[in-house]
Write a protein that holds these residues in place. Structure first.
Motif, short mmCIF file in Angstrom:
data_model
loop_
_atom_site.label_atom_id
_atom_site.label_comp_id
_atom_site.label_asym_id
_atom_site.label_seq_id
_atom_site.Cartn_x
_atom_site.Cartn_y
_atom_site.Cartn_z
N VAL A 46 0.84 -1.20 0.00
CA VAL A 46 0.00 0.00 0.00
C VAL A 46 0.88 1.25 0.00
CG1 VAL A 46 -1.63 1.36 1.38
CG2 VAL A 46 -2.02 -1.07 1.05
N THR A 78 -6.57 2.14 -8.17
CA THR A 78 -7.56 1.12 -7.83
C THR A 78 -6.95 0.04 -6.95
OG1 THR A 78 -8.76 1.55 -9.87
CG2 THR A 78 -9.18 -0.56 -8.79
N ARG A 80 -4.29 0.25 -5.02
CA ARG A 80 -3.96 0.83 -3.71
C ARG A 80 -5.22 0.96 -2.85
NH1 ARG A 80 -5.45 4.82 -1.31
NH2 ARG A 80 -5.93 5.99 -3.19
N GLU A 81 -6.30 1.43 -3.44
CA GLU A 81 -7.55 1.57 -2.69
C GLU A 81 -8.05 0.22 -2.20
OE1 GLU A 81 -10.19 3.62 -5.34
OE2 GLU A 81 -9.42 5.59 -4.75
N ASP A 82 -7.96 -0.81 -3.04
CA ASP A 82 -8.41 -2.14 -2.65
C ASP A 82 -7.60 -2.68 -1.47
OD1 ASP A 82 -10.30 -2.05 -4.65
OD2 ASP A 82 -9.19 -3.34 -6.03
N ASP A 84 -5.80 -0.87 0.59
CA ASP A 84 -5.96 0.06 1.71
C ASP A 84 -7.19 -0.28 2.54
OD1 ASP A 84 -4.96 2.30 3.14
OD2 ASP A 84 -6.52 3.55 2.22
N GLU A 85 -8.21 -0.81 1.92
CA GLU A 85 -9.43 -1.19 2.64
C GLU A 85 -9.14 -2.21 3.75
OE1 GLU A 85 -12.72 -0.24 2.56
OE2 GLU A 85 -11.94 1.42 1.35
N GLN A 86 -8.12 -3.03 3.57
CA GLN A 86 -7.77 -4.05 4.57
C GLN A 86 -7.30 -3.43 5.88
OE1 GLN A 86 -4.94 -6.84 3.02
NE2 GLN A 86 -6.07 -7.11 1.12
N ARG A 88 -8.31 -0.39 7.13
CA ARG A 88 -9.27 0.53 7.75
C ARG A 88 -9.94 -0.18 8.93
NH1 ARG A 88 -9.59 5.02 4.87
NH2 ARG A 88 -9.30 4.90 2.63
N LYS A 89 -10.08 0.55 10.00
CA LYS A 89 -10.77 0.00 11.16
C LYS A 89 -12.27 0.01 10.87
CE LYS A 89 -7.31 1.46 14.43
NZ LYS A 89 -6.99 2.20 15.62
N PRO A 90 -12.94 -1.05 11.26
CA PRO A 90 -14.39 -1.06 11.03
C PRO A 90 -15.07 0.04 11.84
CG PRO A 90 -13.74 -2.93 12.37
CD PRO A 90 -12.48 -2.22 11.94
#
Length: 97
Positions: A46, A78, A80-82, A84-86, A88-90
């Motif tokens: 990332v 795209t 990086r965004e995918d 990066d989602e991993q 992120r805190k819920p």
């Protein structure tokens, strides 16, 4: 660690005559490779993809008519965004009323 987009961006930079940026990309990748064991492969990917996205943003400004720059930018952004989602805190679930 292998991030395939690094090779594509370096080849694009060489084609465009941006050799100075090739060295910066290589330095950034080397610097982050040492952190792989500590931070994890995906975290480093990332970081590298974010750096490449920044480089490609500059290239889009310099070469607005170059379709390869635009296409590679979109792919890197795209991916990086995918990834990066991993990281992120819920969100905190809101109480349902």
């Amino acid at each position: 660690m292998e991030v395939p987009e690094v090779n594509e961006v370096e080849a694009l930079l060489e084609r465009l005559g941006e050799e100075g940026l090739v060295g910066r990309v290589e330095s950034f990748v080397r610097m982050n490779e040492g952190l792989e064991a500590k931070r994890g492969e995906d975290f480093i990917a990332v970081s590298i993809l974010g750096f490449l996205e920044g480089v490609l943003t500059v290239l889009r400004e310099r070469y607005p008519e170059d379709g390869e720059v635009k296409a590679l930018y979109e792919r890197v952004r795209t991916r990086r965004e995918d990834l990066d989602e991993q990281f992120r805190k819920p969100g905190i679930p809101l109480l349902e009323e």
